[in-house]
Write a protein that holds these residues in place. Structure first.
Motif, PDB file in Angstrom:
ATOM      1  N   VAL A  21       0.837  -1.198   0.000  1.00 56.70           N
ATOM      2  CA  VAL A  21       0.000   0.000   0.000  1.00 56.70           C
ATOM      3  C   VAL A  21       0.874   1.252   0.000  1.00 56.70           C
ATOM      4  O   VAL A  21       0.586   2.242  -0.676  1.00 56.70           O
ATOM      5  N   HIS A  52     -18.148  25.887   6.297  1.00 57.21           N
ATOM      6  CA  HIS A  52     -18.312  24.894   7.367  1.00 57.21           C
ATOM      7  C   HIS A  52     -16.978  24.161   7.569  1.00 57.21           C
ATOM      8  O   HIS A  52     -16.354  23.752   6.576  1.00 57.21           O
ATOM      9  N   PHE A  54     -16.092  21.238   8.394  1.00 55.35           N
ATOM     10  CA  PHE A  54     -15.968  19.922   7.766  1.00 55.35           C
ATOM     11  C   PHE A  54     -15.777  20.065   6.252  1.00 55.35           C
ATOM     12  O   PHE A  54     -14.981  19.354   5.646  1.00 55.35           O
ATOM     13  N   LEU A  55     -16.520  21.025   5.660  1.00 53.38           N
ATOM     14  CA  LEU A  55     -16.375  21.232   4.214  1.00 53.38           C
ATOM     15  C   LEU A  55     -14.978  21.799   3.903  1.00 53.38           C
ATOM     16  O   LEU A  55     -14.402  21.502   2.854  1.00 53.38           O
ATOM     17  N   ALA A 121     -18.580  19.557  -2.479  1.00 59.68           N
ATOM     18  CA  ALA A 121     -18.411  20.085  -1.119  1.00 59.68           C
ATOM     19  C   ALA A 121     -18.362  21.610  -1.097  1.00 59.68           C
ATOM     20  O   ALA A 121     -18.815  22.223  -0.128  1.00 59.68           O
TER      21      ALA A 121
ATOM     22  N   ARG B  12      -3.925  -4.635  -0.036  1.00 54.85           N
ATOM     23  CA  ARG B  12      -4.430  -3.656  -1.017  1.00 54.85           C
ATOM     24  C   ARG B  12      -5.951  -3.666  -1.041  1.00 54.85           C
ATOM     25  O   ARG B  12      -6.586  -2.604  -1.101  1.00 54.85           O
ATOM     26  N   ALA B  15      -7.240  -1.815   1.914  1.00 56.96           N
ATOM     27  CA  ALA B  15      -7.057  -0.363   1.737  1.00 56.96           C
ATOM     28  C   ALA B  15      -8.115   0.203   0.798  1.00 56.96           C
ATOM     29  O   ALA B  15      -8.706   1.257   1.071  1.00 56.96           O
ATOM     30  N   MET B  19     -11.092   2.842   1.722  1.00 54.41           N
ATOM     31  CA  MET B  19     -11.241   4.094   0.966  1.00 54.41           C
ATOM     32  C   MET B  19     -12.667   4.249   0.452  1.00 54.41           C
ATOM     33  O   MET B  19     -13.234   5.348   0.485  1.00 54.41           O
ATOM     34  N   PHE B  23     -15.208   7.132   1.396  1.00 51.89           N
ATOM     35  CA  PHE B  23     -15.796   7.955   0.345  1.00 51.89           C
ATOM     36  C   PHE B  23     -17.320   8.039   0.515  1.00 51.89           C
ATOM     37  O   PHE B  23     -17.918   9.118   0.367  1.00 51.89           O
ATOM     38  N   LEU B  26     -18.040  10.278   3.400  1.00 51.63           N
ATOM     39  CA  LEU B  26     -17.757  11.654   2.977  1.00 51.63           C
ATOM     40  C   LEU B  26     -18.944  12.225   2.192  1.00 51.63           C
ATOM     41  O   LEU B  26     -19.409  13.341   2.467  1.00 51.63           O
ATOM     42  N   PHE B  27     -19.438  11.453   1.239  1.00 48.88           N
ATOM     43  CA  PHE B  27     -20.584  11.902   0.425  1.00 48.88           C
ATOM     44  C   PHE B  27     -21.807  12.152   1.299  1.00 48.88           C
ATOM     45  O   PHE B  27     -22.523  13.134   1.124  1.00 48.88           O
ATOM     46  N   ALA B  29     -21.889  12.852   4.546  1.00 50.75           N
ATOM     47  CA  ALA B  29     -21.670  14.029   5.397  1.00 50.75           C
ATOM     48  C   ALA B  29     -21.778  15.324   4.585  1.00 50.75           C
ATOM     49  O   ALA B  29     -22.413  16.287   5.039  1.00 50.75           O
ATOM     50  N   ILE B  30     -21.216  15.331   3.379  1.00 47.41           N
ATOM     51  CA  ILE B  30     -21.302  16.532   2.530  1.00 47.41           C
ATOM     52  C   ILE B  30     -22.770  16.861   2.229  1.00 47.41           C
ATOM     53  O   ILE B  30     -23.204  18.008   2.319  1.00 47.41           O
ATOM     54  N   ILE B  33     -24.529  18.255   5.363  1.00 50.27           N
ATOM     55  CA  ILE B  33     -24.074  19.615   5.707  1.00 50.27           C
ATOM     56  C   ILE B  33     -24.538  20.631   4.669  1.00 50.27           C
ATOM     57  O   ILE B  33     -25.011  21.711   5.005  1.00 50.27           O
ATOM     58  N   ARG B  34     -24.450  20.273   3.383  1.00 50.88           N
ATOM     59  CA  ARG B  34     -24.838  21.221   2.326  1.00 50.88           C
ATOM     60  C   ARG B  34     -26.335  21.474   2.327  1.00 50.88           C
ATOM     61  O   ARG B  34     -26.785  22.604   2.137  1.00 50.88           O
TER      62      ARG B  34
END
Lengths: 318, 44
Positions: A21, A52, A54-55, A121, B12, B15, B19, B23, B26-27, B29-30, B33-34
């Protein structure tokens, strides 16, 4: 590229069964990424307006990943010369740890993801600037300029200059004069930084036919170029004071750091032969990294620490 | 494929899996928040 040359490339760098990795992480040029993270963070914090937290974190992450992706794409394209240069011979592709195809795939996927995430974002101007940065680094610098002209890093330096502008755009949705100044400081810093490196790595570049300035114009001309560009950089580093987003602390620090930069550039100009000359070039190269980091750090502290920003009175009144 | 390569492949895969999970988070949370509270403010 012909089939013959493709075959010979595979002989030199055999297709790996897959690396660790950390080999894939090395493709992202983590040291370059750290400077990108820092300068984009400064751009983000200096920008007027709010984002924000986080953003803001996601924006920095996306910019860092985008920079890493362009690093992977650079290693993919330059694999043939990396293996022949002392500075880059230990990279994952020349060592046979990662195949060229894997590096290409990683670079493309991370490029798309980083631009998409930054757009979702924050805004699509920031995402567009990130896409432009990646494209500029790959197509304009790596593929077009690097092997053709000694002006490669002068023009190509624009790619490394965009991160603070992207950070600024992530907050404001616009590109303003302040963000252009942040861009130009890095843009003007890049040539003396890389020419100092090229001076003591000249044989490396010469062996693989990359027309860096010392290879094409010779070390003496490069020393003159370094000195002239250093003067321009140090003079321009006062622009934040003129625009009012650099205060007294920045004025003092940019003066002191600038004097140090010019002194080292002068030593490089004067000492032209032997180990001593290489030593001065190496010192300038290392100091230039500290110089940029320190300049941006003072701007950041003035923006973040209450009471630290004291206007100089030298601002242009528009 | 040798055992060493299998070990590397497993690492691998882990990992890449992490990821992808990251991801997705992340999507999510975005989006929250948005859009803020408006994400729940829609006709059913």
């Amino acid at each position: 590229m012909s089939d013959v040359s493709l075959k010979s490339m595979d002989d030199v760098y055999p297709q790996s069964a897959g690396g660790e990795v950390r080999d894939y992480f090395q493709l992202l040029k983590p040291r370059v990424m750290s400077l990108v993270v820092f300068t984009s963070f400064v751009g983000l914090m200096l920008a007027p307006g709010t984002l924000h937290p986080f953003l803001g974190f996601v924006a920095i992450l996306a910019i860092a990943v985008g920079a890493g992706a362009s690093g992977a794409l650079n290693m993919w394209y330059d694999a043939d010369i990396d293996g022949q240069m002392q500075r880059t011979a230990a990279r994952p592709i020349p060592r046979g740890r990662v195949s060229k195809d894997e590096a290409l795939a990683l670079g493309v996927v991370l490029s798309c993801f980083s631009v998409l995430v930054l757009g979702l974002a924050t805004n699509w101007l920031a995402a567009g600037l990130l896409a432009l940065t990646i494209g500029f680094y790959l197509f304009v610098y790596t593929m077009w300029l690097k092997r053709r002209t000694p002006q490669n890093i002068v023009i190509g330096g624009a790619a490394g200059s965009f991160p603070p502008m992207i950070g600024w755009a992530a907050v404001t949705g616009s590109v303003s004069l302040e963000s252009v100044v942040l861009f130009l400081i890095i843009f003007l810093w890049t040539p003396p930084h890389f020419w100092a490196l090229a001076l003591y790595r000249c044989r490396d570049y010469s062996r693989v036919g990359v027309p860096m300035l010392p290879v094409v114009k010779g070390p003496d001309s490069t020393r003159t170029h370094i000195l002239v560009y250093s003067f321009i950089l140090v003079a321009f580093s006062l622009a934040p004071v003129a625009l009012g987003f650099g205060g007294v602390a920045y004025l003092i620090m940019s003066g002191l750091l600038g004097a140090g930069f010019l002194y080292l550039a002068y030593l490089v100009f004067v000492h032209r032969v032997g180990v001593e000359a290489d030593g001065h070039a190496k010192r300038l190269f290392l100091f230039s990294i500290f110089y940029l980091f320190a300049l941006y750090l003072v701007l950041l502290l003035e923006a973040m620490v209450p009471g630290m920003m004291v206007p100089t009175g030298f601002e242009f009144k528009v | 494929m040798e055992e060493e390569d299998l070990k590397k492949r497993k690492k691998r895969s882990i990992a890449i899996g992490l990821m992808l999970v990251g991801f997705a988070i992340l999507f999510y949370a975005i989006t929250i928040i948005r859009l803020g509270g408006d994400v729940f403010n829609r006709p059913l």
